[in-house]
Design a protein around this motif. Sequence first.
Motif, PDB file in Angstrom:
ATOM      1  N   TYR A  28       0.884  -1.112   0.011  1.00 42.32           N
ATOM      2  CA  TYR A  28      -0.050   0.001  -0.039  1.00 42.32           C
ATOM      3  C   TYR A  28       0.950   1.238   0.119  1.00 42.32           C
ATOM      4  O   TYR A  28       1.746   1.458   0.485  1.00 42.32           O
ATOM      5  CB  TYR A  28      -0.987   0.028   1.539  1.00 42.32           C
ATOM      6  CG  TYR A  28      -2.063  -0.936   1.375  1.00 42.32           C
ATOM      7  CD1 TYR A  28      -2.099  -2.263   1.686  1.00 42.32           C
ATOM      8  CD2 TYR A  28      -3.302  -0.304   0.982  1.00 42.32           C
ATOM      9  CE1 TYR A  28      -2.916  -2.936   1.865  1.00 42.32           C
ATOM     10  CE2 TYR A  28      -4.392  -1.261   0.945  1.00 42.32           C
ATOM     11  CZ  TYR A  28      -4.159  -2.623   1.406  1.00 42.32           C
ATOM     12  OH  TYR A  28      -5.382  -3.638   1.460  1.00 42.32           O
ATOM     13  N   GLY A  48      -5.740   7.879   3.507  1.00 44.63           N
ATOM     14  CA  GLY A  48      -5.981   6.340   3.834  1.00 44.63           C
ATOM     15  C   GLY A  48      -4.938   5.530   2.897  1.00 44.63           C
ATOM     16  O   GLY A  48      -4.564   6.027   1.883  1.00 44.63           O
ATOM     17  N   GLY A  73       3.330  -4.075   8.349  1.00 42.36           N
ATOM     18  CA  GLY A  73       4.535  -3.676   8.858  1.00 42.36           C
ATOM     19  C   GLY A  73       4.629  -2.242   9.377  1.00 42.36           C
ATOM     20  O   GLY A  73       3.464  -1.544   9.148  1.00 42.36           O
ATOM     21  N   PHE A  87     -13.568  -3.720   9.351  1.00 41.83           N
ATOM     22  CA  PHE A  87     -12.716  -3.680  10.399  1.00 41.83           C
ATOM     23  C   PHE A  87     -12.330  -2.028  11.058  1.00 41.83           C
ATOM     24  O   PHE A  87     -12.663  -1.155  10.031  1.00 41.83           O
ATOM     25  CB  PHE A  87     -11.253  -4.016   9.726  1.00 41.83           C
ATOM     26  CG  PHE A  87     -11.271  -5.188   9.004  1.00 41.83           C
ATOM     27  CD1 PHE A  87     -11.537  -5.447   7.547  1.00 41.83           C
ATOM     28  CD2 PHE A  87     -10.922  -6.344   9.843  1.00 41.83           C
ATOM     29  CE1 PHE A  87     -11.522  -6.514   7.069  1.00 41.83           C
ATOM     30  CE2 PHE A  87     -10.934  -7.727   9.220  1.00 41.83           C
ATOM     31  CZ  PHE A  87     -11.492  -7.625   7.801  1.00 41.83           C
ATOM     32  N   TYR A 125      -8.940  -0.036  12.100  1.00 40.98           N
ATOM     33  CA  TYR A 125      -7.578  -0.102  12.096  1.00 40.98           C
ATOM     34  C   TYR A 125      -7.071   1.155  12.885  1.00 40.98           C
ATOM     35  O   TYR A 125      -7.795   2.168  13.025  1.00 40.98           O
ATOM     36  CB  TYR A 125      -6.773  -0.326  11.059  1.00 40.98           C
ATOM     37  CG  TYR A 125      -6.860  -1.316  10.295  1.00 40.98           C
ATOM     38  CD1 TYR A 125      -7.799  -1.997   9.484  1.00 40.98           C
ATOM     39  CD2 TYR A 125      -5.542  -2.509  10.458  1.00 40.98           C
ATOM     40  CE1 TYR A 125      -7.925  -3.118   9.011  1.00 40.98           C
ATOM     41  CE2 TYR A 125      -5.620  -3.741   9.975  1.00 40.98           C
ATOM     42  CZ  TYR A 125      -6.717  -4.184   9.073  1.00 40.98           C
ATOM     43  OH  TYR A 125      -6.612  -5.293   8.634  1.00 40.98           O
ATOM     44  N   GLN A 171      -3.713   3.864  13.971  1.00 41.04           N
ATOM     45  CA  GLN A 171      -2.452   4.266  13.700  1.00 41.04           C
ATOM     46  C   GLN A 171      -1.843   5.424  14.455  1.00 41.04           C
ATOM     47  O   GLN A 171      -2.174   6.367  14.433  1.00 41.04           O
ATOM     48  CB  GLN A 171      -2.262   4.487  12.039  1.00 41.04           C
ATOM     49  CG  GLN A 171      -0.874   4.970  11.543  1.00 41.04           C
ATOM     50  CD  GLN A 171      -0.830   5.049  10.252  1.00 41.04           C
ATOM     51  OE1 GLN A 171      -1.732   6.083   9.666  1.00 41.04           O
ATOM     52  NE2 GLN A 171       0.158   4.898   9.458  1.00 41.04           N
ATOM     53  N   GLY A 174       2.898   1.735  11.734  1.00 41.86           N
ATOM     54  CA  GLY A 174       1.968   1.253  10.788  1.00 41.86           C
ATOM     55  C   GLY A 174       0.752   0.871  11.391  1.00 41.86           C
ATOM     56  O   GLY A 174       0.368   1.356  12.609  1.00 41.86           O
ATOM     57  N   LEU A 175      -0.282   0.383  10.639  1.00 41.90           N
ATOM     58  CA  LEU A 175      -1.600   0.250  11.043  1.00 41.90           C
ATOM     59  C   LEU A 175      -1.715  -1.098  11.917  1.00 41.90           C
ATOM     60  O   LEU A 175      -0.971  -2.277  11.646  1.00 41.90           O
ATOM     61  CB  LEU A 175      -2.452   0.084   9.918  1.00 41.90           C
ATOM     62  CG  LEU A 175      -3.084   1.597   9.168  1.00 41.90           C
ATOM     63  CD1 LEU A 175      -1.914   1.928   8.505  1.00 41.90           C
ATOM     64  CD2 LEU A 175      -4.310   1.106   8.331  1.00 41.90           C
ATOM     65  N   LEU A 215      -4.750  -3.689  13.673  1.00 44.63           N
ATOM     66  CA  LEU A 215      -6.065  -4.083  13.740  1.00 44.63           C
ATOM     67  C   LEU A 215      -6.786  -3.778  15.106  1.00 44.63           C
ATOM     68  O   LEU A 215      -6.099  -4.172  16.117  1.00 44.63           O
ATOM     69  CB  LEU A 215      -6.261  -5.618  13.360  1.00 44.63           C
ATOM     70  CG  LEU A 215      -7.709  -5.809  13.271  1.00 44.63           C
ATOM     71  CD1 LEU A 215      -8.652  -5.314  12.380  1.00 44.63           C
ATOM     72  CD2 LEU A 215      -7.913  -7.437  13.436  1.00 44.63           C
ATOM     73  N   PHE A 222      -8.861   4.318  11.085  1.00 51.40           N
ATOM     74  CA  PHE A 222      -9.257   3.940   9.804  1.00 51.40           C
ATOM     75  C   PHE A 222     -10.426   2.803   9.790  1.00 51.40           C
ATOM     76  O   PHE A 222     -10.111   1.723  10.292  1.00 51.40           O
ATOM     77  CB  PHE A 222      -7.971   3.328   9.011  1.00 51.40           C
ATOM     78  CG  PHE A 222      -7.099   4.346   8.592  1.00 51.40           C
ATOM     79  CD1 PHE A 222      -5.863   4.479   9.404  1.00 51.40           C
ATOM     80  CD2 PHE A 222      -7.055   5.254   7.600  1.00 51.40           C
ATOM     81  CE1 PHE A 222      -5.135   5.422   9.154  1.00 51.40           C
ATOM     82  CE2 PHE A 222      -6.176   6.117   7.375  1.00 51.40           C
ATOM     83  CZ  PHE A 222      -5.045   6.407   8.206  1.00 51.40           C
ATOM     84  N   SER A 227     -13.181  -5.777   3.755  1.00 49.45           N
ATOM     85  CA  SER A 227     -12.653  -6.819   3.051  1.00 49.45           C
ATOM     86  C   SER A 227     -13.597  -7.448   2.301  1.00 49.45           C
ATOM     87  O   SER A 227     -14.665  -8.026   2.960  1.00 49.45           O
ATOM     88  CB  SER A 227     -11.864  -7.839   3.879  1.00 49.45           C
ATOM     89  OG  SER A 227     -11.236  -8.988   3.346  1.00 49.45           O
ATOM     90  N   THR A 232      -8.743  -5.666   0.484  1.00 47.38           N
ATOM     91  CA  THR A 232      -9.167  -4.760   1.681  1.00 47.38           C
ATOM     92  C   THR A 232      -9.033  -3.102   1.242  1.00 47.38           C
ATOM     93  O   THR A 232      -8.071  -2.685   0.516  1.00 47.38           O
ATOM     94  CB  THR A 232      -8.086  -4.730   2.941  1.00 47.38           C
ATOM     95  OG1 THR A 232      -8.040  -6.335   3.350  1.00 47.38           O
ATOM     96  CG2 THR A 232      -8.414  -4.066   4.216  1.00 47.38           C
ATOM     97  N   ILE A 233     -10.178  -2.371   1.571  1.00 50.15           N
ATOM     98  CA  ILE A 233     -10.444  -1.069   1.150  1.00 50.15           C
ATOM     99  C   ILE A 233     -10.534  -0.033   2.252  1.00 50.15           C
ATOM    100  O   ILE A 233     -11.080  -0.614   3.331  1.00 50.15           O
ATOM    101  CB  ILE A 233     -11.387  -0.917   0.032  1.00 50.15           C
ATOM    102  CG1 ILE A 233     -11.102  -1.863  -1.251  1.00 50.15           C
ATOM    103  CG2 ILE A 233     -11.636   0.604  -0.075  1.00 50.15           C
ATOM    104  CD1 ILE A 233     -12.410  -1.976  -2.069  1.00 50.15           C
ATOM    105  N   PHE A 234      -9.746   0.958   2.532  1.00 51.67           N
ATOM    106  CA  PHE A 234      -9.696   1.698   3.396  1.00 51.67           C
ATOM    107  C   PHE A 234     -10.453   2.982   3.247  1.00 51.67           C
ATOM    108  O   PHE A 234     -10.485   3.625   2.139  1.00 51.67           O
ATOM    109  CB  PHE A 234      -8.246   2.091   3.862  1.00 51.67           C
ATOM    110  CG  PHE A 234      -7.580   0.837   4.485  1.00 51.67           C
ATOM    111  CD1 PHE A 234      -6.804   0.098   3.695  1.00 51.67           C
ATOM    112  CD2 PHE A 234      -7.363   0.650   5.924  1.00 51.67           C
ATOM    113  CE1 PHE A 234      -6.179  -1.098   4.308  1.00 51.67           C
ATOM    114  CE2 PHE A 234      -6.809  -0.327   6.433  1.00 51.67           C
ATOM    115  CZ  PHE A 234      -6.234  -1.464   5.473  1.00 51.67           C
ATOM    116  N   GLY A 235     -11.065   3.815   4.376  1.00 52.23           N
ATOM    117  CA  GLY A 235     -11.385   4.885   4.339  1.00 52.23           C
ATOM    118  C   GLY A 235     -10.279   5.913   4.488  1.00 52.23           C
ATOM    119  O   GLY A 235      -9.121   5.398   4.561  1.00 52.23           O
ATOM    120  N   ALA A 236     -10.429   7.218   4.562  1.00 50.56           N
ATOM    121  CA  ALA A 236      -9.543   8.136   4.642  1.00 50.56           C
ATOM    122  C   ALA A 236      -8.862   8.415   5.907  1.00 50.56           C
ATOM    123  O   ALA A 236      -7.930   9.091   6.103  1.00 50.56           O
ATOM    124  CB  ALA A 236      -9.939   9.592   4.028  1.00 50.56           C
ATOM    125  N   GLY A 237      -9.484   8.249   6.966  1.00 50.98           N
ATOM    126  CA  GLY A 237      -8.766   8.188   8.215  1.00 50.98           C
ATOM    127  C   GLY A 237      -9.640   9.340   8.903  1.00 50.98           C
ATOM    128  O   GLY A 237      -9.836  10.326   8.410  1.00 50.98           O
TER     129      GLY A 237
END
Lengths: 116, 113
Positions: free
Chosen positions: A35, A42, A108, B34, B36, B38, B43-44, B46, B89, B93, B101-106
Amino acid sequence: EAEVAQSPRYKITEKSQAVAFWCDPISGHATLYWYRQILGQGPELLVQFQDESVVDDSQLPKDRFSAERLKGVDSTLKIQPAELGDSAMYLCASSLELGLMNTEAFFGQGTRLTVV
Amino acid sequence: GDSVTQMEGPVTLSEEAFLTINCTYTATGYPSLFWYVQYPGEGLQLLLKATKADDKGSNKGFEATYRKETTSFHLEKGSVQVSDSAVYFCALSVNTGGFKTIFGAGTRLFVKA
């Protein structure tokens, strides 16, 4: 506790140079993701591997980015030549994906790339 | 296409305040959902997950319920702490011939002492 390993943590490179990032997923995880996360946004999927095969690279800028996972374990993401707009955090993740109960991705710590 | 929309931040709260971060999704089929987190420079991780409608995911005092009828997965915590300051975030999935897996903008959360 098993974790996804990435290196380097930080990388500064001049534009037009080549740069490479390495990722070692959690043992036994067949799926590996790269990513890109631009500051304040995001994560955006660049490429997804299932074992050694690419299953999605639709968002990978293939004129300058390449990714490989030759033996289905660790992976390398390369940028050549780097551009100023490539400055971002590059995150590697892996998942087990044995059915719907195990689809979460483990990340990671990322490689922060600065192109100058 | 599949997507996640979450409320814009930053959200600034005082310690012990109630937290809600809204998340809605669009997906074909039946996604897993999910949250997540940060922390700065990391890193992210869960935070929690839910794999089917009406499931409630919970962890570290945070919880979210998978609402299929409203396509939502809002994150809540009854009493936030300074240490909860981070970016959160929402993600889904979905199986498109391989799970993606697709994420929102946070949403950035600041908690003041």
